[in-house]
Design a protein around this motif. Structure first.
Motif, PDB file in Angstrom:
ATOM      1  N   ALA A  63      24.164  19.592 139.044  1.00 19.20           N
ATOM      2  CA  ALA A  63      22.676  20.818 140.759  1.00 19.20           C
ATOM      3  C   ALA A  63      22.455  18.709 140.826  1.00 19.20           C
ATOM      4  O   ALA A  63      21.603  18.507 141.740  1.00 19.20           O
ATOM      5  N   ASP A  64      22.475  18.098 139.835  1.00 19.07           N
ATOM      6  CA  ASP A  64      21.593  16.870 139.738  1.00 19.07           C
ATOM      7  C   ASP A  64      21.633  15.625 138.527  1.00 19.07           C
ATOM      8  O   ASP A  64      22.558  16.605 137.888  1.00 19.07           O
ATOM      9  N   PRO A  65      20.900  14.872 138.923  1.00 15.56           N
ATOM     10  CA  PRO A  65      21.600  13.364 138.188  1.00 15.56           C
ATOM     11  C   PRO A  65      21.335  13.979 136.309  1.00 15.56           C
ATOM     12  O   PRO A  65      21.684  13.360 135.612  1.00 15.56           O
ATOM     13  N   ALA A  66      20.365  14.668 136.373  1.00 18.98           N
ATOM     14  CA  ALA A  66      20.025  14.846 134.492  1.00 18.98           C
ATOM     15  C   ALA A  66      20.868  16.151 134.326  1.00 18.98           C
ATOM     16  O   ALA A  66      21.141  16.069 133.312  1.00 18.98           O
ATOM     17  N   ALA A  67      21.123  16.864 134.773  1.00 18.34           N
ATOM     18  CA  ALA A  67      22.389  17.977 134.234  1.00 18.34           C
ATOM     19  C   ALA A  67      24.140  17.230 134.897  1.00 18.34           C
ATOM     20  O   ALA A  67      24.493  17.746 133.890  1.00 18.34           O
ATOM     21  N   ALA A  68      23.997  16.427 135.219  1.00 18.72           N
ATOM     22  CA  ALA A  68      24.688  15.333 135.400  1.00 18.72           C
ATOM     23  C   ALA A  68      24.767  14.605 134.410  1.00 18.72           C
ATOM     24  O   ALA A  68      26.272  14.616 132.846  1.00 18.72           O
ATOM     25  N   GLU A  69      23.805  14.483 133.587  1.00 16.98           N
ATOM     26  CA  GLU A  69      23.407  13.452 131.614  1.00 16.98           C
ATOM     27  C   GLU A  69      24.360  15.009 131.032  1.00 16.98           C
ATOM     28  O   GLU A  69      24.880  14.134 129.890  1.00 16.98           O
ATOM     29  N   LEU A  70      23.361  15.657 131.036  1.00 13.81           N
ATOM     30  CA  LEU A  70      23.939  16.257 129.508  1.00 13.81           C
ATOM     31  C   LEU A  70      25.586  16.971 129.657  1.00 13.81           C
ATOM     32  O   LEU A  70      25.766  17.154 128.882  1.00 13.81           O
ATOM     33  N   THR A  71      25.367  17.788 131.040  1.00 15.78           N
ATOM     34  CA  THR A  71      27.066  17.694 131.578  1.00 15.78           C
ATOM     35  C   THR A  71      28.202  17.045 130.639  1.00 15.78           C
ATOM     36  O   THR A  71      29.199  17.669 129.702  1.00 15.78           O
ATOM     37  N   THR A  72      27.534  15.503 130.984  1.00 14.61           N
ATOM     38  CA  THR A  72      28.546  14.530 130.582  1.00 14.61           C
ATOM     39  C   THR A  72      29.136  14.027 129.265  1.00 14.61           C
ATOM     40  O   THR A  72      29.583  14.573 127.662  1.00 14.61           O
ATOM     41  N   ARG A  73      27.731  14.275 128.590  1.00 14.30           N
ATOM     42  CA  ARG A  73      27.326  14.791 127.562  1.00 14.30           C
ATOM     43  C   ARG A  73      28.234  16.093 126.058  1.00 14.30           C
ATOM     44  O   ARG A  73      29.157  15.484 125.126  1.00 14.30           O
ATOM     45  N   GLN A  74      27.991  17.176 126.748  1.00 16.16           N
ATOM     46  CA  GLN A  74      28.673  18.282 126.686  1.00 16.16           C
ATOM     47  C   GLN A  74      30.211  17.644 126.558  1.00 16.16           C
ATOM     48  O   GLN A  74      31.217  18.048 125.629  1.00 16.16           O
ATOM     49  N   ILE A  75      30.998  17.252 128.128  1.00 15.74           N
ATOM     50  CA  ILE A  75      31.968  17.256 127.830  1.00 15.74           C
ATOM     51  C   ILE A  75      32.784  16.299 127.491  1.00 15.74           C
ATOM     52  O   ILE A  75      33.900  15.557 126.280  1.00 15.74           O
ATOM     53  N   LEU A  76      32.518  15.120 126.271  1.00 17.66           N
ATOM     54  CA  LEU A  76      32.042  14.232 126.226  1.00 17.66           C
ATOM     55  C   LEU A  76      32.562  14.283 124.984  1.00 17.66           C
ATOM     56  O   LEU A  76      31.698  14.748 124.611  1.00 17.66           O
ATOM     57  N   GLY A  77      33.889  13.391 124.578  1.00 19.62           N
ATOM     58  CA  GLY A  77      34.078  14.139 122.738  1.00 19.62           C
ATOM     59  C   GLY A  77      34.897  15.706 122.745  1.00 19.62           C
ATOM     60  O   GLY A  77      35.304  16.059 121.390  1.00 19.62           O
ATOM     61  N   MET A  78      35.023  16.193 123.604  1.00 16.09           N
ATOM     62  CA  MET A  78      35.989  17.202 123.782  1.00 16.09           C
ATOM     63  C   MET A  78      36.887  17.332 123.865  1.00 16.09           C
ATOM     64  O   MET A  78      37.548  16.203 123.401  1.00 16.09           O
ATOM     65  N   ASP A  79      37.617  18.211 123.028  1.00 18.51           N
ATOM     66  CA  ASP A  79      38.802  18.648 122.452  1.00 18.51           C
ATOM     67  C   ASP A  79      39.875  19.548 123.205  1.00 18.51           C
ATOM     68  O   ASP A  79      39.082  20.778 123.474  1.00 18.51           O
ATOM     69  N   ILE A  80      40.483  18.900 124.312  1.00 17.28           N
ATOM     70  CA  ILE A  80      40.788  19.848 125.413  1.00 17.28           C
ATOM     71  C   ILE A  80      42.905  19.751 124.861  1.00 17.28           C
ATOM     72  O   ILE A  80      43.425  18.438 125.051  1.00 17.28           O
ATOM     73  N   LYS A  81      43.384  20.877 124.319  1.00 13.74           N
ATOM     74  CA  LYS A  81      44.765  20.913 124.262  1.00 13.74           C
ATOM     75  C   LYS A  81      44.842  19.646 123.399  1.00 13.74           C
ATOM     76  O   LYS A  81      46.092  19.034 122.923  1.00 13.74           O
ATOM     77  N   GLY A  82      43.949  19.349 122.239  1.00 15.29           N
ATOM     78  CA  GLY A  82      44.598  18.364 121.688  1.00 15.29           C
ATOM     79  C   GLY A  82      44.584  16.849 121.774  1.00 15.29           C
ATOM     80  O   GLY A  82      44.550  15.420 121.105  1.00 15.29           O
TER      81      GLY A  82
END
Ligand code: GDP
Ligand code: MN
Length: 376
Positions: A63-82
């Motif tokens: 929704a905003d830049p702070a949320a973007a940072e949090l979400t980016t932190r969650q998605i970076l490093g994720m494993d998607i189908k290997g």
């Protein structure tokens, strides 16, 4: 070579297909500023060379830049189908009115290209294609004539796309031909609530034979960013990760491919392609086994060897030695046939291992491996 979404959209933009504004980053620290430049509210999208990111949690609205940072932190490093996420794209969100699917693929069987288009695009397109094939138009495209403006109108009409999607179909064809692609896909192509037609996601597969004139994408493909494939490539193995649960090792590409078919024929799904080639030494067998066993999706392993120049007793020795360095954690079904098969089988019998069993036929071994995988 497959391109990342952000590379595909770059090609789309260069050929006049409208895409949302976006920035690519590889650390969460950059997210706030990037989101700010894009207007605050953004879609955070994992950049991996595999589909289904949305369903895997790799596409999220912030929704905003702070949320973007949090979400980016969650998605970076994720494993998607290997595939490990190392970069994300932040894109300006759009309000979607309708989602369409459009692609061009090489139809090798008919020596032509195929336009595939549907007015019911989006994340459920596979489901639509499987349950209501009539909702997906498939139209041959003559490779020489290509998709003229007239042909584009025809394709749009056949798929019940709005007429203003036709120019996108025309331009997408130019991406395919001018960029040496074998496949271009936009899913979804959307109509926004304010009436614009935008490509929201893109997949482009380039023809490796044209690599010499597409040097902007790098001389070598990173092995699809797949961790197991990278590990296997580092060991010099011919390994391709697949979606199933039966790990496969064989000697010779042809045998391995037929092994995949036979396993599929038994109602199971192969977890990989792995050709250990002619030598099948203990070291190669150990490397192959360790790559396959480290795939959490694997429930059983099928080693299928037909001894030609390689004799089965050498392969059996290789398996016995490999099992001294690799801890077997899943059942292994071995089929040895051909040159010195009887000696090879005797060697495995003499070194009985609780998780190893033998079968004398390829069909028998495949169905046993399928059964073990199902029971696991
Ligand atoms: P995929 O799952 O890997 O194909 O990733 P996509 O890029 O196609 O994103 C998945 C889904 O997220 C799309 O089908 C859209 O429905 C949704 N999506 C992506 N970007 C936007 C956006 O800007 N706005 C909205 N409302 N939805 C979006
Ligand atoms: Mn998509």
């Amino acid at each position: 070579m497959d391109l990342y979404e952000h590379q595909a959209r770059q090609l789309f933009a260069e050929h006049g297909i409208a895409v949302p504004q976006a920035e690519v980053i590889d650390s969460a620290a950059e997210a706030k500023a990037a989101a700010g430049r894009l207007g605050g509210r953004v879609v955070v999208k994992a950049q991996v060379k595999t589909g289904g990111r949305g369903k895997a949690g790799g596409v999220k609205l912030a929704a905003d830049p702070a949320a973007a940072e949090l979400t980016t932190r969650q998605i970076l490093g994720m494993d998607i189908k290997g595939h490990r996420v190392r970069t994300v794209m932040l894109a300006q969100p759009v309000d979607i009115e309708e989602e369409f699917y459009v692609s061009y693929v090489l139809d090798r069987t008919n020596g032509t290209f195929l336009a595939i288009a549907s007015a019911e695009g989006g994340m459920e397109i596979e489901e639509v294609a499987a349950t209501r094939p009539e909702a997906v138009a498939r139209i041959p495209v003559d490779p020489v004539e290509g998709v003229t403006e007239k042909k584009a109108v025809e394709i749009a009409a056949a798929a019940a796309l709005p007429p203003d999607a036709a120019p996108v179909l025309h331009r997408l064809w130019q991406v395919l031909t001018r960029e040496d692609a074998l496949l271009v896909e936009v899913n979804p192509l959307v109509r926004t609530t304010d009436g614009r037609i935008l490509a929201l996601d893109g997949k482009v597969t380039l023809d490796d034979n044209a690599r010499f004139r597409q040097s902007r994408w790098g001389a070598k493909d990173d092995p699809h960013g797949n961790l197991l494939e990278s590990a296997a490539a580092a060991k010099g193995l011919n390994y391709v990760k697949l979606d199933g649960e039966v790990g496969i090792i064989g000697n010779g590409a042809g045998l391995v491919m037929s092994t995949l078919d036979v396993v599929a024929g038994c109602g199971a799904r192969p977890a990989n392609f792995l050709d250990i080639g002619g030598g099948a030494s203990a070291a190669v067998m150990a490397d192959g086994l360790s790559v396959i066993l480290s795939d959490p999706a694997v429930k059983s392993v099928f080693v299928n060897v037909f001894g030609g120049i390689t004799s089965c007793d050498a392969v059996a020795d290789g398996i016995v030695q490999a099992l001294q360095s690799v801890r077997l954690t899943k059942p292994l079904v071995v089929r040895l046939d051909g040159n010195n098969a009887a000696r090879g089988r005797a060697i495995l019998d003499a070194h009985a291992h609780p998780l190893v069993e033998q079968s004398t036929t390829m069909d028998g071994a495949a169905s046993r491996a399928a059964q073990l995988a199902a029971a696991a």
